[in-house]
Scaffold this motif. Structure first.
Motif, PDB file in Angstrom:
ATOM      1  N   LEU A 167      -5.178  11.147  -6.877  1.00 12.40           N
ATOM      2  CA  LEU A 167      -4.556  10.568  -7.901  1.00 12.40           C
ATOM      3  C   LEU A 167      -5.044  10.344  -9.178  1.00 12.40           C
ATOM      4  O   LEU A 167      -5.150   9.265  -9.287  1.00 12.40           O
ATOM      5  CB  LEU A 167      -3.650   9.451  -7.508  1.00 12.40           C
ATOM      6  N   THR A 222       1.929  13.998  -3.246  1.00 11.35           N
ATOM      7  CA  THR A 222       3.025  13.352  -2.533  1.00 11.35           C
ATOM      8  C   THR A 222       2.527  12.420  -1.581  1.00 11.35           C
ATOM      9  O   THR A 222       1.403  12.608  -0.657  1.00 11.35           O
ATOM     10  CB  THR A 222       4.029  14.215  -1.958  1.00 11.35           C
ATOM     11  N   TRP A 223       3.176  11.397  -1.245  1.00  9.26           N
ATOM     12  CA  TRP A 223       2.893  10.440  -0.318  1.00  9.26           C
ATOM     13  C   TRP A 223       4.220   9.450   0.133  1.00  9.26           C
ATOM     14  O   TRP A 223       5.053   9.484  -0.744  1.00  9.26           O
ATOM     15  CB  TRP A 223       1.909   9.598  -0.563  1.00  9.26           C
ATOM     16  N   GLY A 224       4.227   8.768   1.149  1.00 10.31           N
ATOM     17  CA  GLY A 224       5.360   8.053   1.690  1.00 10.31           C
ATOM     18  C   GLY A 224       5.649   8.781   2.961  1.00 10.31           C
ATOM     19  O   GLY A 224       4.966   9.335   3.522  1.00 10.31           O
ATOM     20  N   ASP A 281       1.608   2.382  -0.045  1.00 13.24           N
ATOM     21  CA  ASP A 281       0.065   2.517   0.426  1.00 13.24           C
ATOM     22  C   ASP A 281      -0.340   4.015   0.031  1.00 13.24           C
ATOM     23  O   ASP A 281       0.196   4.859   0.730  1.00 13.24           O
ATOM     24  CB  ASP A 281       0.161   2.263   1.887  1.00 13.24           C
ATOM     25  N   SER A 282      -0.905   4.447  -0.926  1.00 21.07           N
ATOM     26  CA  SER A 282      -1.314   5.581  -1.459  1.00 21.07           C
ATOM     27  C   SER A 282      -2.686   5.749  -1.228  1.00 21.07           C
ATOM     28  O   SER A 282      -3.062   6.988  -1.582  1.00 21.07           O
ATOM     29  CB  SER A 282      -0.979   5.778  -3.068  1.00 21.07           C
ATOM     30  N   GLN A 308      -5.282   8.665  -2.360  1.00 21.77           N
ATOM     31  CA  GLN A 308      -5.806   8.087  -3.618  1.00 21.77           C
ATOM     32  C   GLN A 308      -7.021   8.774  -4.492  1.00 21.77           C
ATOM     33  O   GLN A 308      -6.652   8.676  -5.743  1.00 21.77           O
ATOM     34  CB  GLN A 308      -6.601   6.510  -3.473  1.00 21.77           C
ATOM     35  N   GLY A 363       5.639   4.418   0.636  1.00 27.27           N
ATOM     36  CA  GLY A 363       4.826   4.872  -0.483  1.00 27.27           C
ATOM     37  C   GLY A 363       4.213   3.769  -1.165  1.00 27.27           C
ATOM     38  O   GLY A 363       3.437   3.845  -2.144  1.00 27.27           O
ATOM     39  N   GLY A 412       7.724  12.888   1.763  1.00 23.76           N
ATOM     40  CA  GLY A 412       6.501  12.436   1.377  1.00 23.76           C
ATOM     41  C   GLY A 412       5.403  13.403   1.773  1.00 23.76           C
ATOM     42  O   GLY A 412       4.195  13.107   1.746  1.00 23.76           O
ATOM     43  N   THR A 468      -0.303   1.372  -6.155  1.00 22.40           N
ATOM     44  CA  THR A 468       1.125   1.268  -5.465  1.00 22.40           C
ATOM     45  C   THR A 468       0.818  -0.075  -4.692  1.00 22.40           C
ATOM     46  O   THR A 468       0.093  -0.682  -4.193  1.00 22.40           O
ATOM     47  CB  THR A 468       1.232   2.562  -4.318  1.00 22.40           C
ATOM     48  N   ALA A 491       5.066   2.242  -7.741  1.00 26.12           N
ATOM     49  CA  ALA A 491       3.898   3.166  -8.239  1.00 26.12           C
ATOM     50  C   ALA A 491       3.714   2.927  -9.533  1.00 26.12           C
ATOM     51  O   ALA A 491       4.735   3.383 -10.373  1.00 26.12           O
ATOM     52  CB  ALA A 491       3.851   4.636  -7.500  1.00 26.12           C
TER      53      ALA A 491
END
Length: 324
Positions: A239, A263-265, A231-232, A236, A229, A271, A222, A212
């Motif tokens: 962010l 958070t993501w993932g 693919d955000s 998006q 993680g 995540g 990302t 990232a």
């Protein structure tokens, strides 16, 4: 022919050292280190350039009366899965550990003569990447884990920062662009987002295979393993104005300028912060374990999330995690 040189530390302490023009710079350096009572360092000429320790003093064009600087650094160590690489005070490198994967000093011998004036080392699971003083990069270890940077070597100039996943590396260049190499499964191929990787300020990596990057405008790009993680897109639009990113083994957590968190993932690695999202306000700092996150809020309290085993559940000590 003998010459006399003045060698000083950054603290201002100096000594006068005699040397023969036919001696190597390393002999002069060692003599100065002993006189100053310090550990191993590197000698800088009067112009500030690092002197090659293996070069004869005459070839280094040192003149009688020159003032040199002895730069002494503490040892820096970077760990891979089964080995270590240390930057010594003089900017050279020693590696040790398992015989395979480039984790032993002997295994890095193919690049040992290039490992001078080393500024930084990063490690994937089975390979190392070192930034040299001029901004070039030297790699060794498992090619499948980023130990062979030859496909992108001509692009690795003026490198200012490197980050590593378990099997790949990403380098930020002086112009803010990014060069990646290593296993595609671990984020070693950034071509999908290459045109977006401009004015990059910081890169963070999840060990399982994603990167990232925070851009100059506070947005995030990302790539790598989507499950961990890379693919955000689901977050998006959130962010924006990102100040900091931390990563667990398979997820990311970003602090925004307003103190909120995105958070993501993989949820298995922290995540998904939805169970505590309402508490994540005025966040000052985040730390990550293998699979969980902990955030310090503005009032000094702590909020955690992720699986309980790696620390995502702090309820047992929550009464202690309060400001005094």
């Amino acid at each position: 022919m003998s010459i006399t040189l003045e060698v000083g530390l950054l603290s201002g302490r100096t000594v006068t050292v005699d040397a023969d023009e036919n001696e190597e710079v390393r002999t002069l350096k060692r003599r100065a280190e002993l006189s100053l009572g310090v550990g191993s360092g590197r000698l800088l000429g009067s112009s500030g350039t690092v002197l090659d320790a293996s070069s004869p003093i005459k070839r280094a064009r040192l003149q009688n009366g020159d003032a040199l600087t002895l730069q002494v650094h503490s040892v820096q160590i970077q760990a891979a899965r089964n080995g270590f690489a240390a930057i010594l005070g003089d900017g050279t490198v020693v590696a040790w550990g398992m015989l395979t994967w480039g984790m032993k000093h002997d295994e890095s011998s193919a690049v040992q003569d290039q490992l001078k004036n080393v500024q930084q080392i990063r490690a994937s699971q089975r390979a190392f990447a070192a930034i040299i003083g001029g901004g070039s990069v030297v790699t060794w270890g498992s090619a499948a884990h980023g130990g062979d940077s030859s496909p992108v070597q001509d692009q690795l100039a003026n490198v200012r920062q490197i980050q590593a996943s378990d099997g790949a590396f990403a380098a930020i260049l002086g112009d803010g662009s990014v060069v990646t190499w290593g296993s595609t499964a671990f984020g070693g191929d950034s071509r999908r987002v290459q045109d977006q990787l401009k004015n990059v300020q910081q890169i963070q990596a999840s060990g399982a295979g994603a990167f990232a990057a925070i851009l100059g405008d506070g947005s995030v790009v990302t790539w790598g393993s989507a499950a961990f993680g890379g693919d955000s897109r689901p977050v998006q639009d959130q962010l924006k104005n990102v100040k900091q990113i931390q990563a667990s083994k398979g997820a990311f957590a970003a602090i925004l300028s307003d103190g909120s968190v995105v958070t993501w993932g993989s949820a298995a690695f922290g995540g998904d912060s939805r169970p505590v999202q309402g508490q994540l306000k005025h966040v000052q700092q985040i730390q990550a374990s293998f699979g969980a996150f902990a955030a310090i809020l503005g009032d000094g309290s702590v909020v955690t999330w992720g699986p309980s085993a790696p620390g995502g559940d702090s309820s047992a000590v929550q009464n202690l995690l309060k400001p005094m």
